[in-house]
Design a protein around this motif. Structure first.
Motif, PDB file in Angstrom:
ATOM      1  N   ILE A  36     -50.759 -13.749 -41.991  1.00 19.77           N
ATOM      2  CA  ILE A  36     -51.392 -12.302 -41.691  1.00 19.77           C
ATOM      3  C   ILE A  36     -52.144 -12.429 -40.505  1.00 19.77           C
ATOM      4  O   ILE A  36     -53.166 -13.277 -40.415  1.00 19.77           O
ATOM      5  N   SER A  37     -51.776 -11.457 -39.536  1.00 24.32           N
ATOM      6  CA  SER A  37     -52.487 -11.374 -38.512  1.00 24.32           C
ATOM      7  C   SER A  37     -54.014 -10.834 -38.611  1.00 24.32           C
ATOM      8  O   SER A  37     -54.197  -9.879 -39.443  1.00 24.32           O
ATOM      9  N   GLN A  46     -53.195  -4.298 -43.817  1.00 23.86           N
ATOM     10  CA  GLN A  46     -53.716  -5.401 -44.827  1.00 23.86           C
ATOM     11  C   GLN A  46     -54.039  -4.336 -46.114  1.00 23.86           C
ATOM     12  O   GLN A  46     -53.706  -4.643 -47.238  1.00 23.86           O
ATOM     13  N   ASP A  47     -54.577  -3.115 -45.990  1.00 24.38           N
ATOM     14  CA  ASP A  47     -54.605  -2.317 -47.264  1.00 24.38           C
ATOM     15  C   ASP A  47     -53.268  -2.176 -47.925  1.00 24.38           C
ATOM     16  O   ASP A  47     -53.199  -2.222 -49.004  1.00 24.38           O
ATOM     17  N   PHE A 148     -55.832 -12.568 -54.606  1.00 25.38           N
ATOM     18  CA  PHE A 148     -55.018 -12.401 -53.607  1.00 25.38           C
ATOM     19  C   PHE A 148     -55.616 -11.217 -52.719  1.00 25.38           C
ATOM     20  O   PHE A 148     -55.429 -11.187 -51.514  1.00 25.38           O
ATOM     21  N   GLU A 149     -56.080 -10.201 -53.098  1.00 22.56           N
ATOM     22  CA  GLU A 149     -56.767  -9.216 -52.305  1.00 22.56           C
ATOM     23  C   GLU A 149     -57.944  -9.798 -51.726  1.00 22.56           C
ATOM     24  O   GLU A 149     -57.951  -9.464 -50.337  1.00 22.56           O
ATOM     25  N   CYS A 150     -58.609 -10.366 -52.141  1.00 23.59           N
ATOM     26  CA  CYS A 150     -59.737 -11.286 -51.261  1.00 23.59           C
ATOM     27  C   CYS A 150     -59.344 -12.013 -50.266  1.00 23.59           C
ATOM     28  O   CYS A 150     -60.155 -11.987 -49.095  1.00 23.59           O
ATOM     29  N   LEU A 151     -58.235 -12.751 -50.580  1.00 27.77           N
ATOM     30  CA  LEU A 151     -57.560 -13.647 -49.362  1.00 27.77           C
ATOM     31  C   LEU A 151     -57.082 -12.882 -48.243  1.00 27.77           C
ATOM     32  O   LEU A 151     -56.879 -13.106 -47.168  1.00 27.77           O
ATOM     33  N   ALA A 152     -56.210 -11.770 -48.762  1.00 25.15           N
ATOM     34  CA  ALA A 152     -55.205 -10.967 -47.766  1.00 25.15           C
ATOM     35  C   ALA A 152     -56.124 -10.301 -46.736  1.00 25.15           C
ATOM     36  O   ALA A 152     -55.698  -9.876 -45.805  1.00 25.15           O
ATOM     37  N   ARG A 153     -57.262  -9.995 -47.307  1.00 26.31           N
ATOM     38  CA  ARG A 153     -58.212  -8.991 -46.364  1.00 26.31           C
ATOM     39  C   ARG A 153     -58.840 -10.041 -45.441  1.00 26.31           C
ATOM     40  O   ARG A 153     -59.939 -10.331 -45.520  1.00 26.31           O
TER      41      ARG A 153
END
Length: 292
Positions: A36-37, A46-47, A148-153
């Motif tokens: 993820i950039s 990301q949202d 995953f939400e915590c990591l992906a942001r």
């Protein structure tokens, strides 16, 4: 040869083959890598990713009695921290008051391709997302979608070195015992790579190497088995990405060269249908997977 009788034709098929023609399939064993950039335009994307993920992973999970996944998120630069805040430390960061100025990043925090554990800066949790030694989610992780939400942001402060991150995550030493991503990529699991960000063209502060080298690093990591890899890209706001002949459009060129791939625009308004398409592709590839 055929023989004719009153009941119709009976075909002589010979001795049945001494093997099961049905591939064993991955049986729910899938390693998901999200690259993820962290570039400044990435917050809305990301949202969208976070919104699409729960249905995506539930679709995968519903197909298997033994749901055995690894999910690792890595970002697009080696340096840890946020440029918005580092200059303010040790005082409170104006852009993000929760920024942990006193946190000392580990070697793995600063290794390209290593799983992120603690994203910091604006639009991030500014707190650890994972407990324990692993830098990735497993099927046993409590609150899988929340983690995953915590990591992906991963935030929107950094470079867009997606190619470097992919190659870094494919390095054998990073998943060996004691490596940053110890045990993440398994030889007997399907690998699904999801890359989200703008095109990573050469020049400036971009990734090194050619798209062919990035692809080869991924294929090598799966022992040369292209059928063990699903490549999913949400790349570029440029509509010419899909079908481009520009060799500098490295991600737009690389992704379609994988037999199992989905390539769509980063600016797709709703990621839900695209993730449904990616889930269907992953399930198809999984059903035909023959572990090496």
């Amino acid at each position: 040869a055929g023989a004719s009788g009153s009941s119709g034709t009976v075909w002589d098929m010979g001795t049945p083959p001494d093997f099961d023609p049905t591939p064993p399939g991955c049986q729910g064993k899938i390693d998901f890598l999200f690259v993820i950039s962290r570039d400044g335009f990435m917050k809305p994307h990301q949202d969208q990713l976070v919104a699409a993920f729960p249905h995506f992973i539930e679709t995968i999970q519903s197909e298997f009695s033994d749901f055995d996944v690894h999910i690792l998120v890595t970002d697009s630069q080696a340096e840890w921290g946020s440029a918005y805040c580092e200059n303010d430390c040790p005082n409170t960061c104006e852009a993000e008051p929760a920024y942990p100025c006193d946190y000392k990043p580990t070697t793995c925090d600063k290794t390209m391709g290593a799983g992120v554990v603690m994203n910091v800066g604006p639009y991030t949790a500014n707190a650890p997302c994972l407990d324990g030694p692993l830098r990735y989610i497993t099927a046993d992780t409590p609150d899988l979608t929340g983690t995953f939400e915590c990591l992906a942001r991963v935030g929107a402060s950094g470079y867009n070195k997606l190619g470097d991150a992919l190659v870094g995550a494919m390095n054998p030493w990073i998943t060996k015992p004691g490596g940053c991503n110890d045990g993440f990529i398994r030889d007997d699991a399907l690998l699904m790579v999801t890359i989200i960000g703008e095109e990573d063209s050469p020049g400036g502060a971009e990734s090194q190497g050619t798209w062919q080298e990035w692809m080869q690093a991924t294929v090598d990591r799966k022992n040369g088995n292209l059928d063990a890899i699903v490549m999913f890209g949400l790349i570029s706001s440029d509509p010419t990405c899909i079908g481009t002949k520009d060799p500098d459009a490295r991600l737009c060129k690389m992704i379609p060269n994988f037999p199992h791939h989905v390539l769509r625009s980063l600016t797709t308004p709703d990621y839900g249908p695209v993730f449904d398409e990616a889930a269907a592709l992953a399930l198809d590839a999984c059903s035909a997977f023959v572990p090496g």
